[in-house]
Design a protein around this motif. Sequence first.
Motif, mmCIF file in Angstrom:
data_model
loop_
_atom_site.group_PDB
_atom_site.id
_atom_site.type_symbol
_atom_site.label_atom_id
_atom_site.label_comp_id
_atom_site.label_asym_id
_atom_site.label_seq_id
_atom_site.Cartn_x
_atom_site.Cartn_y
_atom_site.Cartn_z
ATOM 1 N N TYR A 1 71.695 51.441 72.647
ATOM 2 C CA TYR A 1 72.758 52.367 72.270
ATOM 3 C C TYR A 1 73.131 52.495 70.796
ATOM 4 O O TYR A 1 73.959 53.315 70.449
ATOM 5 N N ASN A 2 72.568 51.730 69.895
ATOM 6 C CA ASN A 2 73.040 51.800 68.520
ATOM 7 C C ASN A 2 71.999 52.304 67.520
ATOM 8 O O ASN A 2 72.224 52.218 66.315
ATOM 9 N N PHE A 3 70.906 52.842 68.010
ATOM 10 C CA PHE A 3 69.873 53.345 67.112
ATOM 11 C C PHE A 3 70.015 54.844 66.928
ATOM 12 O O PHE A 3 70.548 55.542 67.783
ATOM 13 N N ALA A 4 69.526 55.329 65.813
ATOM 14 C CA ALA A 4 69.587 56.759 65.523
ATOM 15 C C ALA A 4 68.897 57.547 66.639
ATOM 16 O O ALA A 4 67.919 57.068 67.244
ATOM 17 N N GLU A 5 69.400 58.737 66.875
ATOM 18 C CA GLU A 5 68.826 59.588 67.917
ATOM 19 C C GLU A 5 67.329 59.780 67.669
ATOM 20 O O GLU A 5 66.901 60.089 66.564
ATOM 21 N N GLY A 6 66.551 59.575 68.697
ATOM 22 C CA GLY A 6 65.107 59.754 68.624
ATOM 23 C C GLY A 6 64.329 58.539 68.159
ATOM 24 O O GLY A 6 63.106 58.506 68.282
ATOM 25 N N GLU A 7 65.009 57.532 67.635
ATOM 26 C CA GLU A 7 64.289 56.359 67.119
ATOM 27 C C GLU A 7 63.549 55.615 68.221
ATOM 28 O O GLU A 7 62.384 55.264 68.069
ATOM 29 N N VAL A 8 64.195 55.369 69.337
ATOM 30 C CA VAL A 8 63.532 54.666 70.438
ATOM 31 C C VAL A 8 62.352 55.489 70.944
ATOM 32 O O VAL A 8 61.262 54.949 71.170
ATOM 33 N N ALA A 9 62.531 56.784 71.069
ATOM 34 C CA ALA A 9 61.471 57.658 71.589
ATOM 35 C C ALA A 9 60.253 57.698 70.669
ATOM 36 O O ALA A 9 59.151 58.021 71.122
ATOM 37 N N ARG A 10 60.428 57.347 69.419
ATOM 38 C CA ARG A 10 59.275 57.285 68.510
ATOM 39 C C ARG A 10 58.354 56.119 68.858
ATOM 40 O O ARG A 10 57.197 56.083 68.443
ATOM 41 N N HIS A 11 58.850 55.147 69.602
ATOM 42 C CA HIS A 11 58.079 53.935 69.902
ATOM 43 C C HIS A 11 57.806 53.739 71.390
ATOM 44 O O HIS A 11 56.816 53.125 71.754
ATOM 45 N N ILE A 12 58.695 54.243 72.228
ATOM 46 C CA ILE A 12 58.544 54.150 73.683
ATOM 47 C C ILE A 12 58.279 55.562 74.175
ATOM 48 O O ILE A 12 58.985 56.469 73.754
ATOM 49 N N PRO A 13 57.330 55.884 74.980
ATOM 50 C CA PRO A 13 56.481 55.013 75.790
ATOM 51 C C PRO A 13 55.136 54.657 75.163
ATOM 52 O O PRO A 13 54.381 53.909 75.753
ATOM 53 N N SER A 14 54.823 55.174 73.974
ATOM 54 C CA SER A 14 53.493 54.900 73.417
ATOM 55 C C SER A 14 53.227 53.407 73.263
ATOM 56 O O SER A 14 52.106 52.948 73.468
#
Length: 116
Positions: A62-75
């Motif tokens: 919940y505390n990361f910039a929008e889209g940051e997690v998606a840059r790494h997950i699911p790849s």
Amino acid sequence: MSRTARRMFELLEPICLVTFLSDECNEELAALGHRTYWDGYFVSRAAPLGRVPAQVVDAAFYNFAEGEVARHIPSAWETIPPESSVAARERGSAASLRRILGAELAGSPGLVRPPT
């Protein structure tokens, strides 16, 4: 924060930080094939949840910039399965704590995990 909670935080937070900041952990994750620090961070931290989508990881952290997690997950899941990332994080954490504590303390009866 209660006195007990503060004391628990003071005792446990340094151990927790080892899993995110130590060279040993990062080297273990890189050896598996994670391209970047953040691939290893998100995958190894989220691995206990299983191979969940980026939205779940994002909600959990919940505390990361929008889209940051998606840059790494699911790849990153495609590179290394969750079970392997957890094992790498455990190996790296144990190695780091052994280095920090020193061989004598790390091998003391109070810290050694009993055989199963």
